[in-house]
Design a protein around this motif. Sequence first.
Motif, mmCIF file in Angstrom:
data_model
loop_
_atom_site.group_PDB
_atom_site.id
_atom_site.type_symbol
_atom_site.label_atom_id
_atom_site.label_comp_id
_atom_site.label_asym_id
_atom_site.label_seq_id
_atom_site.Cartn_x
_atom_site.Cartn_y
_atom_site.Cartn_z
ATOM 1 N N ASP A 248 10.251 22.299 0.950
ATOM 2 C CA ASP A 248 10.247 23.620 1.566
ATOM 3 C C ASP A 248 8.895 23.877 2.124
ATOM 4 N N GLY A 249 9.013 24.301 3.151
ATOM 5 C CA GLY A 249 7.484 24.767 3.755
ATOM 6 C C GLY A 249 6.373 23.652 4.479
ATOM 7 N N CYS A 250 7.248 22.556 4.494
ATOM 8 C CA CYS A 250 6.453 21.536 5.502
ATOM 9 C C CYS A 250 6.058 21.897 6.919
ATOM 10 N N PRO A 251 4.956 21.887 7.284
ATOM 11 C CA PRO A 251 4.781 22.336 8.806
ATOM 12 C C PRO A 251 5.559 21.771 9.452
ATOM 13 N N LEU B 231 8.987 12.104 11.539
ATOM 14 C CA LEU B 231 9.300 11.687 10.136
ATOM 15 C C LEU B 231 10.522 11.140 10.156
ATOM 16 N N SER B 232 10.513 9.757 9.399
ATOM 17 C CA SER B 232 11.856 8.901 9.601
ATOM 18 C C SER B 232 12.178 8.658 8.227
ATOM 19 N N GLU B 233 13.195 8.100 7.756
ATOM 20 C CA GLU B 233 13.666 7.834 6.457
ATOM 21 C C GLU B 233 12.729 6.610 6.055
ATOM 22 N N ASP B 234 12.449 5.842 7.055
ATOM 23 C CA ASP B 234 11.521 4.538 6.756
ATOM 24 C C ASP B 234 10.118 5.013 6.374
ATOM 25 N N ASP B 235 9.571 6.001 6.806
ATOM 26 C CA ASP B 235 8.440 6.573 6.308
ATOM 27 C C ASP B 235 8.402 6.786 4.919
ATOM 28 N N ILE B 236 9.432 7.504 4.414
ATOM 29 C CA ILE B 236 9.595 7.774 3.099
ATOM 30 C C ILE B 236 9.873 6.729 2.034
ATOM 31 N N GLN B 237 10.559 5.806 2.807
ATOM 32 C CA GLN B 237 10.952 4.612 1.936
ATOM 33 C C GLN B 237 9.870 3.366 1.691
ATOM 34 N N GLU C 235 15.490 15.168 16.000
ATOM 35 C CA GLU C 235 14.826 14.408 16.914
ATOM 36 C C GLU C 235 13.579 13.894 16.529
ATOM 37 N N GLY C 236 13.457 13.439 15.092
ATOM 38 C CA GLY C 236 12.345 12.722 14.623
ATOM 39 C C GLY C 236 11.220 13.585 14.342
ATOM 40 N N ARG C 237 11.458 14.899 14.169
ATOM 41 C CA ARG C 237 10.206 15.361 14.046
ATOM 42 C C ARG C 237 10.561 16.661 12.884
ATOM 43 N N THR D 43 10.253 12.767 -6.800
ATOM 44 C CA THR D 43 8.782 13.250 -6.402
ATOM 45 C C THR D 43 8.138 12.503 -5.488
ATOM 46 N N VAL D 44 8.192 10.983 -5.567
ATOM 47 C CA VAL D 44 7.533 10.049 -4.860
ATOM 48 C C VAL D 44 8.021 10.278 -3.383
ATOM 49 N N ALA D 45 9.420 10.570 -3.222
ATOM 50 C CA ALA D 45 9.827 10.800 -1.694
ATOM 51 C C ALA D 45 9.205 12.003 -1.206
ATOM 52 N N ALA D 46 9.166 12.972 -1.816
ATOM 53 C CA ALA D 46 8.450 14.012 -1.289
ATOM 54 C C ALA D 46 6.889 13.920 -1.162
ATOM 55 N N GLY D 47 6.384 13.184 -2.101
ATOM 56 C CA GLY D 47 4.764 12.990 -1.813
ATOM 57 C C GLY D 47 4.690 12.337 -0.507
ATOM 58 N N ALA D 48 5.560 11.382 -0.017
ATOM 59 C CA ALA D 48 5.535 10.495 1.023
ATOM 60 C C ALA D 48 5.304 11.371 2.229
ATOM 61 N N ILE D 49 6.054 12.534 2.229
ATOM 62 C CA ILE D 49 5.728 13.584 3.448
ATOM 63 C C ILE D 49 4.421 14.095 3.444
ATOM 64 N N ALA D 50 3.959 14.584 2.206
ATOM 65 C CA ALA D 50 2.583 15.021 2.077
ATOM 66 C C ALA D 50 1.518 13.933 2.565
ATOM 67 N N ARG D 51 1.936 12.843 2.022
ATOM 68 C CA ARG D 51 0.935 11.655 2.638
ATOM 69 C C ARG D 51 0.627 11.455 4.064
ATOM 70 N N LYS D 52 1.901 11.491 4.629
ATOM 71 C CA LYS D 52 1.973 11.391 6.028
ATOM 72 C C LYS D 52 1.277 12.454 6.855
ATOM 73 N N TRP D 53 1.480 13.745 6.321
ATOM 74 C CA TRP D 53 0.849 14.992 7.226
ATOM 75 C C TRP D 53 -0.625 14.863 6.779
ATOM 76 N N LEU D 54 -1.040 14.755 5.694
ATOM 77 C CA LEU D 54 -2.670 14.862 5.400
ATOM 78 C C LEU D 54 -3.195 13.424 6.015
ATOM 79 N N ARG D 55 -2.514 12.423 6.208
ATOM 80 C CA ARG D 55 -3.201 11.278 6.799
ATOM 81 C C ARG D 55 -3.378 11.416 8.339
ATOM 82 N N GLU D 56 -2.308 12.115 8.714
ATOM 83 C CA GLU D 56 -2.523 12.358 10.470
ATOM 84 C C GLU D 56 -3.198 13.589 10.741
ATOM 85 N N ARG D 57 -3.107 14.631 9.909
ATOM 86 C CA ARG D 57 -3.900 15.921 10.382
ATOM 87 C C ARG D 57 -5.311 15.807 9.822
ATOM 88 N N LEU D 58 -5.746 15.233 8.589
ATOM 89 C CA LEU D 58 -6.886 15.360 7.883
ATOM 90 C C LEU D 58 -7.561 14.099 7.643
#
Lengths: 363, 363, 363, 363
Positions: A28-31, A36-42, A73-75, A134-149
């Motif tokens: 909850d609170g993801c920008p 984001l796709s299931e493969d990104d998390i996988q 629609e993928g976002r 936890t790891v699945a959730a972390g994957a979302i953080a990883r993607k955002w942090l990588r792309e934005r920062l």
Amino acid sequence: MSGNTIGRSFCVTTFGESHGPAIGAVVDGCPPGLALSEDDIQADLEPRRAGQSKHTSQRQEPDRVRILSGVFEGRTTGTPIGLLVENVDARERDYEKIKDRFRPGHADYAYQQKYGFRDHRGGGRASARVTVATVAAGAIARKWLRERLGLEAEGYVSQIGPHRLAGTDPASARSNPFFCAEPAKLPLLEEYLKQLRRDGDSIGARVTAVARGVPPGLGEPMFDRLDADIAYAMMGINAAKAVEIGDGVAVAGQRGTEHRDELTPAGFASNHAGGTLGGISSGQDVIVHVSFKPASSIPVPGRTIDVAGDAAEIATTGRHDPCVGLRAVPIVEAMLLLVIMDHVLRHRAQCADATSPTPVITR
Amino acid sequence: MSGNTIGRSFCVTTFGESHGPAIGAVVDGCPPGLALSEDDIQADLEPRRAGQSKHTSQRQEPDRVRILSGVFEGRTTGTPIGLLVENVDARERDYEKIKDRFRPGHADYAYQQKYGFRDHRGGGRASARVTVATVAAGAIARKWLRERLGLEAEGYVSQIGPHRLAGTDPASARSNPFFCAEPAKLPLLEEYLKQLRRDGDSIGARVTAVARGVPPGLGEPMFDRLDADIAYAMMGINAAKAVEIGDGVAVAGQRGTEHRDELTPAGFASNHAGGTLGGISSGQDVIVHVSFKPASSIPVPGRTIDVAGDAAEIATTGRHDPCVGLRAVPIVEAMLLLVIMDHVLRHRAQCADATSPTPVITR
Amino acid sequence: MSGNTIGRSFCVTTFGESHGPAIGAVVDGCPPGLALSEDDIQADLEPRRAGQSKHTSQRQEPDRVRILSGVFEGRTTGTPIGLLVENVDARERDYEKIKDRFRPGHADYAYQQKYGFRDHRGGGRASARVTVATVAAGAIARKWLRERLGLEAEGYVSQIGPHRLAGTDPASARSNPFFCAEPAKLPLLEEYLKQLRRDGDSIGARVTAVARGVPPGLGEPMFDRLDADIAYAMMGINAAKAVEIGDGVAVAGQRGTEHRDELTPAGFASNHAGGTLGGISSGQDVIVHVSFKPASSIPVPGRTIDVAGDAAEIATTGRHDPCVGLRAVPIVEAMLLLVIMDHVLRHRAQCADATSPTPVITR
Amino acid sequence: MSGNTIGRSFCVTTFGESHGPAIGAVVDGCPPGLALSEDDIQADLEPRRAGQSKHTSQRQEPDRVRILSGVFEGRTTGTPIGLLVENVDARERDYEKIKDRFRPGHADYAYQQKYGFRDHRGGGRASARVTVATVAAGAIARKWLRERLGLEAEGYVSQIGPHRLAGTDPASARSNPFFCAEPAKLPLLEEYLKQLRRDGDSIGARVTAVARGVPPGLGEPMFDRLDADIAYAMMGINAAKAVEIGDGVAVAGQRGTEHRDELTPAGFASNHAGGTLGGISSGQDVIVHVSFKPASSIPVPGRTIDVAGDAAEIATTGRHDPCVGLRAVPIVEAMLLLVIMDHVLRHRAQCADATSPTPVITR
């Protein structure tokens, strides 16, 4: 709050047990607007999967994650992202014999005394299996942090029992079953773990993770320091018994002239602090070490008591990890990313307007 | 939340800076009916006061606490307890020279980059001075836990630089300026610190604290484990760089047969775990170790940069602690008590009805 | 926190959208040992289901709930309860025409400006469909409160447009499509709604709910008052525009001699307050009224703008409720139960030891 | 949490009782760099002060606020702002006679049953006196919102007993003791209140507040909607019994064609919604109405019970407000500002990156 939520701005709530129908998380609170796709998390789930080498539990779980909400629609839409992983290879019968007695070194007895009874199958909620969420959730953080920062976090096993392991080639850590970043030591580890299994014993380990590209200013001054929240997150991983930032326990033996990281216009002259000053990120690499105890579920019999409080004996013959620390690397990375992500959002809530005349020094 | 609150059921919010008019805390959620006076709190503030020996900062602060609310006719009412300690001996002039340059190893640079500017006087909010509020709040937790549960927490310095110190006589720790529980080592420490001051240097330290009488069942399974919340609280103390529970970092080198604490009807056979299993208290002593870095404010000059980012030099001549770890003992105790208190209340919120058929084993 | 969690001790986090694959909830903090099955929850979901009469949306959703975690051998374990309801009858095509324009009175425009884009299908997260998760969670609270405290909550529609409806027979409210507790008015309502549909219009409504058996002492003095948390919960229901406790808006016209509920040894002489005094439950019935606006999705065309900001026209022909307030009754009940449950747990966290010499007066 | 904190990003924790030594607040999370002085806050405290006209309590409190932390060289530093107001004119003797009996309509009985005993002096924590801390905190939010967003909030009394009062001249509300924005009605009110005092009675009131310049997108979709958090904040004010957003209770009688606010490129065609859609701000004025019950402390005797549960009689002769709603206007404004401030910060935590192609429509 019963404690299954981590984060204040980027909030992850997880649920599920080792042998229940499914494990899941709500992020909850993801920008909004993150692709984001299931493969990104996988991709992040694979490294922590069991059954992939003979050095980890032989439980076979495909760990396929489904995104149930929050992506359109993928976002990401900004609304909560529901994640679900079904349990497939749960064998209840393995645990019949521990139904009425407590495994030493496990949460069994503590759960019993807290709740009055417990889901004994595979440790229930206390199983490391549940960290898949936890790891699945972390994957979302990883993607955002990588792309934005452009921020990255990478971990490796820095100690297994008596063997200290350098982080000479961090990128190689994910390509071997020991998450070892010092390739020359691989044959040694292979032999060591083999002997350990022959002994019917298990061994502790230490994991090191480094986050690069962390902007200065993350963390709050008093209690919710960046390092305090990292310590909380790491100590919350199954089997963790120590968390160190930077030089960690070694600082007790250091002098001020040795420890303090001098600043120069070209950057800090050293990084004993491990990336935080006063609990706030300095812009240097954030370095954390987590020590994991040896698995208590081993074939060597041990003394225990049963639910009635009487003496009993126990030996574990189910599927377990001889070195739980090995599979902890992706979890340590995920936790580090979740804490940083949360603080990036918290920081901009309060300080989006703040501008410093001081240039950001380069490492 | 900007991070100045600790606890969910027993919530402590603090405010104040090193050189502001006052430091305070609001303790929200204290059970009603606890007999409480200012003297009760004062007793816990004394040990952390500076200026009491030549081994700590010479700043003279009486640290008189006032109770502003939440107590009526000598008992807590259940409404928030406001606590206030005025700053008396704040010398701004000591800090004029660091106004425009950052002390290495301090939060100065990180604050500057977070907020855009900073209260440079004595480190502002980053000063260890502000922990007076935490200790005051901890005194309330201590009193309630002692009276209702017979629970006690006691700390001592277990390492100063190269010197390891045993906890042979914990009760003696508060009677010497080193919080040392191994009286035979006192002359050695006296000499060691004297030499350190002559060198114009500082030294790290490790503090150990033990809570006795903790009931089994405290802590939540997933993130808000008792040990995770302890790690969070301890890493939030100024200068802390490592937190260990039980055997701590040593577990990375232990085998399962060695580490797992067997259970017998007479009690646990050992306490490598340090009182938690799966993050939940087992009823054994809760043992925590915290490593503190050496103070960075030392007379030996060091390189730094100024607010404009240009190279500069800095040497500290103000009043500082050569070993900040010494005065951390009361803070570590307070933090441990605050976390346990919070979890006692949280536990009964959810589990007041739960009864286990298993007898509570005696240690 | 992005706002999808309600409660502090009994915490419910929900996720899901109108047209996503599934809707779910995580119930964290439920006391252990509660007997709980999927059927227990299902019973509460039935009344809010759409498509059951011609007066509500014709979307056909079976709303079968699955328990994914937190229940073992038929009892809650104390760990988080994962709940899942799959979406079955989601017709995306109904919404193609609103993809690029905003429905007046809906969240469309606000979401667009908050997140930069939106899941337009059925309103996405803003759909009343997602309240299925809240009602499922409420069913757990209902069962615990009933079994442990004998507490019950019951709601009915107290106004539909110009028609005020008495609560003469609350038990009958669930047996008619209007949730009307005044059976004599049923033919009138039938006729009224029929005409409304002919007009292509919708109508507002007011729902009243009463909780009986609430113990005195629930709620916190300052902000987290019981009535404040009820107001928060109710205003968070889709289409809610007013929340009243007890006499509600009428108190603005009352005198002190009229309003104050006198106390006698036999009980309160009246209940204008609606069960709270100073925000804390008095032991009287807790009475709340919630006013719902008329559905904005109606066949009568209206002016709007499109995503580019240009003028457009819109008329809704999909499946919608002519009176959204009708289906709000189970949601109002669930919200009331969730708030009370949370405060029961919070209260005992702090005040489990408190005993009053004053007898609890009987209503 | 015992409920004395409001807000998640802009967090205000208050403490203090009617007759304790002081009342205070800790404002945590304020953005750094805001110019702030004690005078800035004082200006907002004046309107809620008692004893300024014969229509309010005659207690004389100067209400001088001190800033204890968080401000350095005239600007907020980002660390918590400690605020303190000493109680000066507290007369304990006024309350001796209510020590052992409960005032009907007050929190006395509820506190007694919650905590086991109570601070009976002036209602203790339940006194409206303690809202001075809330108003002080609100002043900080007001200043930031005005300077950064041009946002303003203004309130007035819209009903006193039988008299409805229009908001024709909102600016005039602070210049008369009735906070009346319809100057022509002042003589009527003067006469009405005079008669009320002669009757020894009190009267309810309704307060309306409007926030102008609220950006679209504030509030979270599910529970923490902007209107839900406003409802929570308002219902948490002493004596509040109803909260309405926009058309409020009237919506139960409205048709969809009447209620829905059509959008045009020039702006919304109406504002029945009161500034929120789906709980998220639309950019229109946010309009809230709060109904306050009549004060229960009146000279007319009433029935009650004493601490032992026996029948008793009570009449209040101390210093009280005949119409508590009058002094609620500054509190309603403060609460509205605190909620909006919190959501501005929360919104940018998550959505700082989001950009919408849709132009912000002008009202």
